[in-house]
Design an enzyme around this catalytic site. Structure first.
Site, PDB file in Angstrom:
ATOM      1  N   GLU A   1       9.627  11.361  17.317  1.00 15.61           N
ATOM      2  CA  GLU A   1      10.636  10.770  17.931  1.00 15.61           C
ATOM      3  C   GLU A   1      10.459   9.776  18.922  1.00 15.61           C
ATOM      4  O   GLU A   1      10.899   8.536  19.098  1.00 15.61           O
ATOM      5  CB  GLU A   1      11.811  11.781  18.815  1.00 15.61           C
ATOM      6  CG  GLU A   1      12.611  12.645  17.925  1.00 15.61           C
ATOM      7  CD  GLU A   1      13.229  11.917  16.901  1.00 15.61           C
ATOM      8  OE1 GLU A   1      13.918  10.890  17.346  1.00 15.61           O
ATOM      9  OE2 GLU A   1      13.365  12.117  15.718  1.00 15.61           O
TER      10      GLU A   1
ATOM     11  N   HIS B   1       4.772   8.936   5.242  1.00 20.39           N
ATOM     12  CA  HIS B   1       3.074   8.919   5.416  1.00 20.39           C
ATOM     13  C   HIS B   1       2.736   8.733   6.737  1.00 20.39           C
ATOM     14  O   HIS B   1       1.787   9.388   7.265  1.00 20.39           O
ATOM     15  CB  HIS B   1       2.728   7.661   4.741  1.00 20.39           C
ATOM     16  CG  HIS B   1       1.279   7.421   4.751  1.00 20.39           C
ATOM     17  ND1 HIS B   1       0.265   8.215   4.654  1.00 20.39           N
ATOM     18  CD2 HIS B   1       0.768   6.544   5.529  1.00 20.39           C
ATOM     19  CE1 HIS B   1      -0.940   7.548   4.835  1.00 20.39           C
ATOM     20  NE2 HIS B   1      -0.753   6.596   5.638  1.00 20.39           N
TER      21      HIS B   1
HETATM   22  C1  LIG Z   1     -10.640   2.377   2.574  1.00 21.29           C
HETATM   23  C2  LIG Z   1      -9.105   2.478   2.714  1.00 21.29           C
HETATM   24  N1  LIG Z   1      -8.414   1.950   1.925  1.00 21.29           N
HETATM   25  C3  LIG Z   1      -6.944   2.048   2.205  1.00 21.29           C
HETATM   26  C4  LIG Z   1      -6.661   2.557   3.358  1.00 21.29           C
HETATM   27  C5  LIG Z   1      -4.945   2.620   3.489  1.00 21.29           C
HETATM   28  N2  LIG Z   1      -4.544   3.930   3.439  1.00 21.29           N
HETATM   29  C6  LIG Z   1      -4.523   4.592   4.521  1.00 21.29           C
HETATM   30  S1  LIG Z   1      -3.887   6.158   4.163  1.00 21.29           S
HETATM   31  C7  LIG Z   1      -3.767   5.875   2.718  1.00 21.29           C
HETATM   32  C8  LIG Z   1      -3.138   6.903   1.549  1.00 21.29           C
HETATM   33  C9  LIG Z   1      -4.148   8.195   1.683  1.00 21.29           C
HETATM   34  O1  LIG Z   1      -3.947   9.186   1.057  1.00 21.29           O
HETATM   35  P1  LIG Z   1      -4.410  10.558   0.896  1.00 21.29           P
HETATM   36  O2  LIG Z   1      -5.802  10.510   0.935  1.00 21.29           O
HETATM   37  O3  LIG Z   1      -3.822  11.326  -0.104  1.00 21.29           O
HETATM   38  O4  LIG Z   1      -3.893  11.304   2.528  1.00 21.29           O
HETATM   39  P2  LIG Z   1      -2.537  11.543   2.896  1.00 21.29           P
HETATM   40  O5  LIG Z   1      -2.148  10.238   3.655  1.00 21.29           O
HETATM   41  O6  LIG Z   1      -1.529  12.138   1.660  1.00 21.29           O
HETATM   42  O7  LIG Z   1      -2.671  12.847   3.979  1.00 21.29           O
HETATM   43  C10 LIG Z   1      -4.207   4.493   2.459  1.00 21.29           C
HETATM   44  C11 LIG Z   1      -4.237   4.136   1.085  1.00 21.29           C
HETATM   45  C12 LIG Z   1      -7.541   2.974   4.164  1.00 21.29           C
HETATM   46  N3  LIG Z   1      -6.987   3.454   5.388  1.00 21.29           N
HETATM   47  N4  LIG Z   1      -8.710   2.818   3.899  1.00 21.29           N
END
Ligand SMILES: Cc1ncc(C[n+]2csc(CCOP(=O)(O)OP(=O)(O)O)c2C)c(N)n1
Ligand SMILES: [Mg+2]
Length: 425
Positions: free
Chosen positions: A130, A316
């Site tokens: 929030e 997210h």
């Molecule tokens: C090397 C890299 N590529 C892309 C990103 C952008 N990014 C941030 S979080 C995310 C998703 C990650 O998903 P997951 O590992 O399943 O974790 P969750 O968010 O579901 O907890 C992405 C693609 C990043 N931070 N670092």
């Protein structure tokens, strides 16, 4: 704590990779020796072969590292077989322990600590989310729906076990007693770190923590220390190259590490069904899949790779709007029907350890605690700008020293264009 591999798990791992001595000299070998030239009895473990090739060592594949038999039928290994790994749980969705023998029989005080940490995390999430919407902080990531796997796994560790997290592990820190004020302190939001609580600072680039954690585990092994490393990562991060390198090193060097893959259904907008999550057995890692919404199910500390199945109920991050890629009905199912907090609440209720007045009182007091910490953090002036450069390296490298001097000169010349009065000197 997650112990280093026991001798039996070591040899299971070795066998999985083909390093262990072959156990060929058993009954089948004896049968061949006893009756040279005669047709050996069919081996009961080998229903396919009339002449039992297992009986004769030279009939088996000799490829180095292949602990396998020949097959005479052309059959592909179906990848879907792995998707069917069962999900271990202790409680059902109504908080009822399914098998008495699996009940961890935790004392009331510890279960209440689990519950209070999970609900406090939920309250902190609501308030910080929030406050971001109100423009009072720049960024936040909630942990809604994943409280069980944070706290259940944290409870299975020793305090000295070294934690490498991704960015959705706030409950692990909270369980270790990290003060609320520090969640709102000097670091960029969500990028916590705490040396005293053995929690390595979060970095955003995905999966970079995995090889680092393996390196730390290898160092611990070489130092002969009795600590374990725990490395959390999302199922999305598990697709990064760093993850594969880390798993491979850990398996081949037999490092004391627990990989904790938290499969929450999404990597931002990419659903798990479009990903290839961690395949522990393929790396020779002891593996298990658990119900991450069951706080007791998530606490298993024996295997090397734990995949905790859960669901990310929140967006997210505050930069995301998940209604663009998933339905409200889907989110509601997890929020209303399979939530780790309500499951533990049912469990507590069944035992008569918690009631509605206690719930009301706790909700009120925990909310007050979070609000007070937030207000205190908000009143504090921001840390001095030069603090950007310290506390990363033991000794500041020359390029950082140069950058610090540049910033200082820049602020001396153009300081009037910055809100410097909000920062400590
Ligand atoms: C090397 C890299 N590529 C892309 C990103 C952008 N990014 C941030 S979080 C995310 C998703 C990650 O998903 P997951 O590992 O399943 O974790 P969750 O968010 O579901 O907890 C992405 C693609 C990043 N931070 N670092
Ligand atoms: Mg994910």
């Amino acid at each position: 704590a997650a112990p280093p591999p026991s001798p039996s798990s070591q040899s299971a791992l070795g066998a999985a990779r083909g390093h262990a001595p072959r156990e060929d000299g058993g009954a089948a070998g004896a049968a061949v020796a006893a009756a040279p030239g005669a047709r050996p009895e069919a081996c009961p473990q080998c229903p396919r072969c009339p002449r039992c090739p297992q009986g004769s060592p030279e009939e088996r594949p000799q490829f180095p590292g292949a602990s396998a038999e020949f097959a005479e039928r052309l059959e592909f290994i179906q990848p879907q077989v792995l998707a069917g790994i069962p999900v271990y749980r202790v409680m059902d969705r109504q908080g009822q322990v399914i098998r008495d023998s699996e009940d961890p029989q935790l004392p009331k005080e510890q279960v209440l600590k689990l519950y209070k940490t999970m609900t406090l995390l939920n309250t902190m999430d609501r308030i910080l989310y929030e406050s971001q919407r109100q423009g009072r902080i720049s960024f936040y990531m909630t942990n809604y729906g994943e409280e069980g796997r944070h706290v259940g796994s944290a409870a299975a560790l020793d305090d000295a076990d070294l934690v490498f997290g991704q960015y959705r592990e706030a409950g692990v820190l909270l369980y270790r007693g990290y003060p609320l004020e520090l969640f709102m302190g000097r670091q960029m939001p969500v990028h916590y770190g705490c040396r005293e609580r053995h929690f390595v600072t979060i970095s955003s680039p995905l999966a970079t923590q995995i090889p680092q954690a393996v390196g730390a585990a290898y160092a611990i092994k070489r130092a002969d220390a009795s600590r374990a490393v725990v490395c959390y990562f999302g199922e999305g991060a598990a697709s990064e190259g760093d993850a594969h390198a880390g798993f491979n090193f850990a398996a081949t060097l037999e490092c004391p590490i627990v990989f904790f893959c938290r499969n929450n259904g999404y990597a931002i907008s990419t659903p798990t069904s479009e990903q290839y999550p961690a395949r522990g057995p393929g790396y020779g890692l002891l593996s298990i899949r658990v119900d991450g919404n069951d706080v007791f199910g998530g606490g298993v500390n024996q295997p090397f790779l734990i995949e905790a199945m859960t669901y990310r109920i929140g967006h997210h991050s505050t930069s995301d709007d998940s209604s663009a890629y998933r339905s409200v009905d889907e989110v509601n199912y997890w929020d209303k029907q399979d939530h780790p907090i309500s499951r533990l609440r049912h469990y507590l209720g069944r035992r008569g350890w918690w009631d509605e007045p206690q719930e009301q009182e706790w909700r009120k007091s925990s909310r007050k605690m979070v609000l007070e910490a937030f207000e205190q953090a908000e009143r504090e002036p921001k840390p001095p700008p030069h603090l950007l450069f310290s506390d990363v390296y033991l000794e500041m490298p020359p390029r950082l020293r140069r950058q610090r001097q540049e910033l200082q000169r820049h602020l001396e010349t153009y300081g009037e264009h910055y809100p410097l009065q909000q920062f400590q000197k």
